[in-house]
Motif scaffolding. Structure first.
Motif, PDB file in Angstrom:
ATOM      1  N   MET A  27       0.832  -1.212   0.000  1.00  0.00           N
ATOM      2  CA  MET A  27       0.000   0.000   0.000  1.00  0.00           C
ATOM      3  C   MET A  27       0.859   1.252   0.000  1.00  0.00           C
ATOM      4  N   GLU A  28       1.892   1.287   0.859  1.00  0.00           N
ATOM      5  CA  GLU A  28       2.700   2.499   0.960  1.00  0.00           C
ATOM      6  C   GLU A  28       3.574   2.722  -0.268  1.00  0.00           C
ATOM      7  N   ALA A  29       3.890   1.655  -0.999  1.00  0.00           N
ATOM      8  CA  ALA A  29       4.668   1.824  -2.237  1.00  0.00           C
ATOM      9  C   ALA A  29       3.904   2.652  -3.261  1.00  0.00           C
ATOM     10  N   PHE A  30       2.581   2.725  -3.124  1.00  0.00           N
ATOM     11  CA  PHE A  30       1.757   3.512  -4.043  1.00  0.00           C
ATOM     12  C   PHE A  30       1.113   4.707  -3.323  1.00  0.00           C
ATOM     13  N   SER A  31       1.804   5.206  -2.301  1.00  0.00           N
ATOM     14  CA  SER A  31       1.388   6.448  -1.657  1.00  0.00           C
ATOM     15  C   SER A  31       2.350   7.555  -2.065  1.00  0.00           C
ATOM     16  N   SER A  32       2.147   8.755  -1.548  1.00  0.00           N
ATOM     17  CA  SER A  32       3.015   9.865  -1.938  1.00  0.00           C
ATOM     18  C   SER A  32       4.407   9.734  -1.338  1.00  0.00           C
ATOM     19  N   LEU A 119      -5.475   3.586  -9.948  1.00  0.00           N
ATOM     20  CA  LEU A 119      -6.415   3.224  -8.888  1.00  0.00           C
ATOM     21  C   LEU A 119      -5.783   2.139  -8.022  1.00  0.00           C
ATOM     22  N   VAL A 120      -5.700   2.398  -6.718  1.00  0.00           N
ATOM     23  CA  VAL A 120      -5.048   1.492  -5.776  1.00  0.00           C
ATOM     24  C   VAL A 120      -6.105   0.912  -4.840  1.00  0.00           C
ATOM     25  N   ALA A 121      -6.112  -0.417  -4.712  1.00  0.00           N
ATOM     26  CA  ALA A 121      -7.069  -1.096  -3.839  1.00  0.00           C
ATOM     27  C   ALA A 121      -6.314  -2.026  -2.900  1.00  0.00           C
ATOM     28  N   PRO A 122      -5.693  -1.490  -1.846  1.00  0.00           N
ATOM     29  CA  PRO A 122      -4.881  -2.321  -0.955  1.00  0.00           C
ATOM     30  C   PRO A 122      -5.723  -3.351  -0.204  1.00  0.00           C
ATOM     31  N   PRO A 170      -4.285  -5.181  -5.856  1.00  0.00           N
ATOM     32  CA  PRO A 170      -5.004  -4.704  -7.039  1.00  0.00           C
ATOM     33  C   PRO A 170      -4.630  -3.277  -7.429  1.00  0.00           C
ATOM     34  N   LEU A 171      -4.284  -3.112  -8.702  1.00  0.00           N
ATOM     35  CA  LEU A 171      -3.911  -1.823  -9.281  1.00  0.00           C
ATOM     36  C   LEU A 171      -4.523  -1.729 -10.671  1.00  0.00           C
TER      37      LEU A 171
END
Length: 329
Positions: A27-32, A119-122, A170-171
């Motif tokens: 999840m954090e890999a696809f955060s700011s 779109l990120v769906a952790p 999911p991405l």
């Protein structure tokens, strides 16, 4: 506009197993921002694992994959950091911010956008020892492409009980998206990082464009009126069974700006491409499921039917010159 959390937890009771740590890091890999750190000593005879390789395999390999993926997206994230600086639009976006009239997203706090296109769906449910391997996902209006396998989905629907094994968070990308990337180089200070840009493209029926932002990455000169920065406009148009990608001449300048760059393309297409040309010069298309553009030799085009993905790497060109690429199907 920057949000993150300390992967593994900074204080309190530590993450106890690799599955939970891996889901958190995905999840954090696809955060700011992404960071994995904390107090390593929690109490007597208790230590906190704060490193992506701390739980061994298979978690180390999965974590490396997502951190490499994030590194490749730095040009995209950096562009929207500039957007946040100029407009206040956050890099990570709650879905109601983008689709305020869609009631399905009003209370949907378990999904978000990274920038305008991803779109990120952790995976947030399950137990500490056994995170879930399925979840429901909502796709807002438009068309979407699974970033893992290239499968296309219409928007405005729920994907119920969607399969999410540990190695898959999911991405999805919005159809019409243009996502700039860089080759994996281990550091943005590596000269290889700045000398190549790969454009991940999801052609739609409508013309789309993206303005890539660059600066020296070190100073605050970007704040000056005569900004020490450059932009490159990428345009994609589909017409008469041809997808045309135009990479415009870079405008502006900054300290250390490369005079040349090699451009790569990664196009997700429902149709099978027939021909590819760069500025009128034809490049034959190979067929293989190995399609990472950065790993190709310059002047190579490769199509993966399995992933519905065309990957191309071009020789280095003058960044002040416009480049036109055409794909017929």
């Amino acid at each position: 506009p920057y949000t993150t959390s300390d992967v593994g937890g900074f204080g309190g009771f530590p993450v106890s197993n690799g599955k939970q740590f891996t889901r958190w890091l995905q999840m954090e890999a696809f955060s700011s921002l992404v960071r994995s750190h904390g107090n390593t000593t929690v109490g007597a005879n208790t230590e906190r694992v704060v490193h992506p390789n701390g739980f061994g395999e298979p978690y180390t390999s999965i974590n490396r994959h997502y951190l490499n993926w994030r590194e490749s997206l730095i040009p995209y994230i950096y562009t929207h950091a500039r957007e946040a600086f100029e407009t206040g639009m956050p890099i990570v976006r709650a879905l109601p911010l983008v689709w305020p009239n869609d009631k399905n997203v009003h209370d949907l706090g378990s999904q978000f956008l990274l920038g305008p296109s991803i779109l990120v769906a952790p995976v947030l449910t399950g137990t500490n020892n056994e995170p879930a391997t399925r979840r429901d996902i909502y796709l807002p209006e438009g068309s979407w492409v699974d970033l893992h396998d290239g499968k296309f989905y219409p928007g405005g629907q729920w994907l119920r009980n969607f399969n999410t094994p540990l190695e898959k968070m999911p991405l999805f990308a919005r159809k019409g998206a243009i996502i700039p990337k860089a080759p994996i180089s281990g550091s943005v200070t590596n000269p290889l990082w700045s000398k190549s840009r790969i454009f991940e493209i999801y052609p739609s029926e409508e013309k789309s464009q993206y303005e890539l932002y660059d600066d020296d990455g070190k100073s605050n000169d970007y704040k000056k009126e005569s900004a020490n920065s450059a932009t490159t406009l990428i345009q994609v148009e589909r017409k008469d069974h041809i997808v045309q990608v135009t990479v415009g001449a870079s405008k502006g300048a900054y300290t250390g700006m490369p005079a040349e760059r090699s451009y790569g393309l990664e196009l997700r297409m429902e149709e099978t491409p027939k021909d590819f040309s760069a500025n009128g010069q034809t490049i034959s298309i190979e067929h293989s499921d190995e399609t990472d553009a950065a790993s190709l030799k310059p002047g190579t085009a490769r199509w993966s039917k399995k992933q519905r993905k065309l990957s191309v790497l071009l020789p280095a060109v003058d960044v002040r010159q416009q480049q036109v690429y055409s794909i017929s199907y």
